[in-house]
Design an enzyme around this catalytic site. Structure first.
Site: not given
Ligand SMILES: NC(=O)c1ccc[n+]([C@@H]2O[C@H](COP(=O)([O-])OP(=O)(O)OC[C@H]3O[C@@H](n4cnc5c(N)ncnc54)[C@H](O)[C@@H]3O)[C@@H](O)[C@H]2O)c1
Ligand SMILES: [Zn+2]
Length: 694
Positions: A36-39, A85-86, A118, A120, A122, A141, A178, A230, A319, A413, A416, A431, A437
């Site tokens: 996710d960080a790379d994305y 999205s957000l 609230e 977030k 995952d 979605r 979620e 949510y 984040k 092992c 021992c 082992c 042992c």
């Molecule tokens: N690793 C990858 O290849 C890859 C690819 C695509 C997306 N991503 C990840 O997904 C993220 C983007 O995804 P996104 O567009 O869903 O945005 P997002 O996940 O950053 O934010 C929107 C989502 O947050 C969620 N959410 C959770 N709690 C919530 C709350 N209390 N209120 C409202 N919403 C809430 C909802 O599902 C909403 O759709 C990226 O930042 C990345 O981290 C990763």
């Molecule tokens: Zn052993």
């Protein structure tokens, strides 16, 4: 307007291709390749470039879109209100900027505004439509405009009400939330998959999304999924709630789970404090969150602020540091556990993951190494979440160096030199040295002294290792024969600590049967099972003499655990160990009678109004004896309310929330059945949406 040079144009194209591909893998295949960080880094970079060269923004750029188009396997359903999205805030300055932006746009002082915070969660976002209280459709979605109809799958989730609770629900309600999988559920699912050679998921988010998008709802039904509401997308007729937070508590009354962490705060300092506080709690929540969602609480102001292309202006996601990172596998070591299990441990180039430096991760066993296809020298993605041991989730094969080496599982092992055995049908290699042992001896002693076992103060892991290495202690009973003189000479010990340790050992001799059983370290006998065994048999003698059948009659004990317990007590050396412990003075109070059943464990009850055949205190005591808690106020988690004449607001609240209500006669009748051990009666009192908290 300045035009980008060719190099920049190429970068824009490359970023878009990479992000499109990542979206497809993430949203459609549930098998991401980027972290996710790379994305996020790529998306940010693209946003920056597009901000610099607005001419280059296209409607189909990943910066303008949400998610991915629906998969062919499900009916396409259009969202009446788009699922967006957000926007993200990656640090506190960006939070402060958000507050200012919102205030400026509303022409008020942002610092005076109320924001609802609230976690977030995952997982996977879904939308549920209720007509006249009945669940009609459930949709993913998708790309934000059109999602996948997965109604039958969603119907299998116990936390999704099929019918809204209480009276006076709206004619039309569209709820968003979620679907998540807890850490415990995720670990269990992957453990099963590893054993059965099935699909192992990289993280709970992918597991939740993948489980929801099964073509067969029966499979979804077996997955540990939970829905948390949510957002309300549509509500007709309007219920008059002026704020988001009020709407959320309204949803609670209709039978939805909402976040227990939801809090309304003021201004940017309120946001910063909340985010810090939740960040500190993150590891102990038991489920993945990747940040905080912050919303302008006032619904009228939300409408005034409106939306931009892919996100509302009235909300932002703060984040947290990512739970997955890429690092290098430097080496693999093989550790020997208490029961001899050999665990390959990845030695990693240290890397900071979600705020903690990680230098080791588990590779589980030989099958897992084969499944991952990992070699020493590889770049690997590791994941750390909550208090689960960090894991290697995948290998970046395209980055494999020329000198990468295969991981060779040892045949003997490493501690021992006994032979390592791998039993037919078991993934784990062990082992065969047993207590010969030193590694197994050390682990057994650490377990014995640990907090939930004998809880021996001052007998830490390092000290146990020294005692075993010096051959002062080989069995648990040896611990109680230690005297202060030689102990005092150990490094970093001294006379005072030595005296304290001897006193602590003396104190630990008085224990309980369940602690003692747990301390023995019988395979698969955790704290809860030990308690059940103690409660069921009442005496150690009874337990040691028990046959398989008798063991299987104990709560939570299946054939496998029963066999482990039975085998354990058959072994002469274990019987000797136990006798030796009793000889050095270990003791506990035994009760020959079985303690009564506790069918109401984990439930909360409320007594209200007057009672005729007993006092409220008697009623309370009898409920507590059955394992229940008795509380003074009614919530949606209350299992039952006993209402006598004169009951007022508590009764009204219970009726409103749909909590089962008993009059005195019904209550007496139930009590009698529970006290006689008829647990089935209790299922009748639980509504379909009543679930224990994780
Ligand atoms: N690793 C990858 O290849 C890859 C690819 C695509 C997306 N991503 C990840 O997904 C993220 C983007 O995804 P996104 O567009 O869903 O945005 P997002 O996940 O950053 O934010 C929107 C989502 O947050 C969620 N959410 C959770 N709690 C919530 C709350 N209390 N209120 C409202 N919403 C809430 C909802 O599902 C909403 O759709 C990226 O930042 C990345 O981290 C990763
Ligand atoms: Zn052993």
């Amino acid at each position: 307007m300045t035009q980008p040079d060719q190099k920049t144009l190429d970068e824009i194209t490359r970023l878009r291709d990479e992000l499109d591909d990542a979206n497809y893998r993430y949203y459609v295949l549930d098998e991401p390749r980027l972290t996710d960080a790379d994305y996020d880094r790529r998306l940010r970079r693209l946003q920056e470039l597009e901000a610099e060269y607005p001419d280059q923004v296209t409607a189909d750029s990943p910066t303008q879109r949400v998610g991915a188009a629906p998969d062919a396997g499900f009916p396409e359903i259009q969202h009446a209100v788009p699922m967006l999205s957000l926007d993200n805030a990656f640090n506190e300055d960006e939070l402060i900027a958000f507050v200012k932006r919102v205030g400026d746009r509303l022409e008020v002082d942002g610092e005076q505004l109320a924001f609802c915070c609230e976690p977030k969660l995952d997982g996977a976002a879904v939308s549920l439509v209720y007509e006249n209280g009945n669940l009609m459709v459930g949709v993913t979605r998708g790309d934000g405009r059109t999602g996948e109809g997965i109604t039958s799958n969603l119907r299998t989730l116990r936390s999704i009400p099929l019918k809204l609770r209480g009276k006076g629900y709206p004619e039309l309600l569209e709820v968003r939330g979620e679907v998540i999988m807890s850490h415990a559920g995720f670990e269990a699912l992957n453990e099963q998959a590893r054993e059965a050679g099935g699909k192992v998921f990289a993280n709970p988010r992918n597991a939740a999304a993948g489980s929801l998008r099964q073509l067969d709802p029966h499979i979804t039904a077996t997955r540990p999924l939970e829905f948390n509401a949510y957002q309300v997308a549509r509500i007709e007729p309007d219920q008059g709630d002026a704020t988001h937070s009020a709407l959320m508590s309204h949803l609670g009354e209709f039978g939805f789970r909402t976040s227990g962490e939801l809090t309304v705060v003021k201004g940017s300092q309120g946001l910063v404090d909340y985010c810090r506080r939740l960040g500190e709690k993150r590891d102990s929540l038991g489920y993945d969150i990747d940040g905080v969602v912050i919303k302008v609480d006032d619904l009228r102001l939300q409408r005034e602020l409106g939306f931009v292309a892919r996100a509302p202006r009235w909300a932002i996601a703060f984040k947290f540091p990512a739970q997955e990172q890429t690092t290098r596998l430097n080496d693999v070591e093989f550790q020997v556990g208490r029961t001899g299990a050999i665990t390959p441990v990845a030695r990693l180039e240290p890397v900071s993951v979600a705020g903690v430096t990680v230098s080791n991760a588990t590779l589980h066993n030989a099958d897992e190494i084969a499944r991952l296809g990992v070699m020493i020298g590889d770049s690997v993605v590791i994941r750390r979440a909550g208090d689960v041991i960090p894991q290697v989730v995948r290998v970046l094969e395209e980055e494999r160096p020329a000198d990468a080496r295969a991981i060779v599982f040892p045949e003997r092992c490493p501690v021992c030199d006994s032979e390592i055995e791998r039993l037919e049908g078991e993934a784990v290699a062990r082992c065969s040295g047993g207590l010969y042992c030193a590694a197994q001896r050390k682990e057994a002693l650490k377990h014995f002294a640990s907090r939930r076992a004998l809880d021996i103060d001052g007998l830490g892991v390092k000290l146990i290792e020294q005692l075993v290495d010096k051959a002062w202690v080989a069995t648990p009973a040896d611990l109680f024969r230690l005297s202060a003189e030689p102990l005092a000479d150990l490094p970093r010990m001294g006379r005072k600590s030595a005296d304290n340790l001897v006193a602590a050992l003396d104190k630990a001799k008085k224990t309980t049967l369940s602690r003692f059983i747990y301390a023995l370290g019988i395979r698969e006998v955790g704290e809860a099972t030990a308690t059940n065994l103690a409660r069921h048999f009442g005496t150690l003698e009874g337990l040691m003499a028990a046959e398989l059948e008798a063991l299987e009659a104990v709560d939570d004990v299946g054939p496998i655990v029963a066999a482990h317990v039975h085998t354990f007590f058959q072994q002469p050396h274990n019987r000797e160990t136990i006798q030796a412990l009793i000889d050095v003075g270990l003791h506990w109070e035994e009760s020959a009678v079985e303690a009564g059943p506790t069918p109401l464990e984990g439930q909360t009850w409320v007594l209200t109004g007057t009672m005729e055949t007993m006092t409220r205190d008697e009623g309370k005591a009898r409920l507590q004896a059955l394992g229940a808690k008795v509380a003074g106020s009614v919530s949606k988690k209350t299992a039952g309310v006993v209402a006598g004449p004169g009951a007022g607001s508590k009764l009204a609240k219970a009726e409103q929330l749909g909590v089962p209500v008993f009059d005195e006669a019904q209550f007496l009748d139930q009590l009698g059945r529970w006290e006689a051990g008829d647990a089935s009666a209790l299922n009748d009192t639980r509504g379909p949406n009543e679930q224990e908290d994780e």
